[in-house]
Design an enzyme around this catalytic site. Sequence first.
Site, mmCIF file in Angstrom:
data_model
loop_
_atom_site.group_PDB
_atom_site.id
_atom_site.type_symbol
_atom_site.label_atom_id
_atom_site.label_comp_id
_atom_site.label_asym_id
_atom_site.label_seq_id
_atom_site.Cartn_x
_atom_site.Cartn_y
_atom_site.Cartn_z
ATOM 1 N N ASP A 141 0.853 -1.188 0.000
ATOM 2 C CA ASP A 141 0.000 0.000 0.000
ATOM 3 C C ASP A 141 0.899 1.252 0.000
ATOM 4 O OD1 ASP A 141 -2.856 1.154 0.473
ATOM 5 O OD2 ASP A 141 -1.741 1.984 2.158
ATOM 6 N N HIS A 172 -7.247 -6.045 -1.312
ATOM 7 C CA HIS A 172 -6.124 -5.121 -1.120
ATOM 8 C C HIS A 172 -5.112 -5.599 -0.090
ATOM 9 C CE1 HIS A 172 -4.019 -1.322 -1.199
ATOM 10 N NE2 HIS A 172 -4.172 -1.182 0.108
#
Length: 318
Positions: A100, A297
Amino acid sequence: MTAKHRILKAGAERIHVVEQGSGPLVLLVHGFPESWYSWRRQLPVLAAAGYRAVALDVRGYGRSSKPQDPAAYRMLNLISDNVSVVRALGESSAVIIGHDWGATIAAQSALLEPEVFRAVGLLSVPYTPPGGPRPSDVFAGMGGEQEFYVSYFQRPGRAEAEIEPNVRGWLAGFYSALSADTMAAADASDPHFIAPGGTLRERFPTGALPSWLTQDDLDFYAAEFERTGFTGALNRYRNMDRDWEDLATYAGSPIKQPSLFLGGTRDASTMWLSDAIDAYPQTLPNLTGSHLLDCGHWIQQERPDDVNRLLVEFLDSL
């Protein structure tokens, strides 16, 4: 071979790290809204494979320093923190792996400090070289009448007012919204955008937690942010224009070290930035592998066994 916690000096700041194993150094950098704990399933595996695995709390998170000045969270300072951690550990170089925001921090650390970071692994967020239009202008143009979450995060105090009255509930919703097994259907309202006068959380799914997230895991994350607040974490978003200015001389630059990319097939980051993945022959000329896994994610937590296998193969190839 238990993990040990340490506080290291990074210039005027302190960086908390969790270390396991011995051998070549591998630095693990988390994203938003997480901590060193997001690497809990990687630390023992990398250690068992013969590596010195070190997961840090990025400044603003966990037990690391939380400077008050928002400008203290610019990318140049985070890169300096990473270099300081390598040196404080008595090493001259490391492989850096990030997820991320941590992927962007890792990539730009490798770009600016190639003598220190000899290889780079990127999880969930593809590498895009510095440059292009001013970030705040790009984000302001997304979503039409709706507001993109990055723009929403950029105004000091605004997201904090939504999140901090119920940290645990907000985190549960945010993690669920971006997890493959709990995200809303494709035709539902996109949780990356905010309706006029609305909040992010009103688009989060409710109900069961993602399969990768236990109640104890959620308790850990919530306790960290209950103690620290969210401003340090959100200040990363509030420096994107500063970073754009600071890194202007690197516009379009490739990362020449060996690299690895792992993304999720159901992650908006890989879908929105598919052109960046297509450009890897130019932007990551020494890419050893690019893999899309069936997940959302939170890739190293959703698919730890596959991620661990691919990370060890990458590290062994170096």
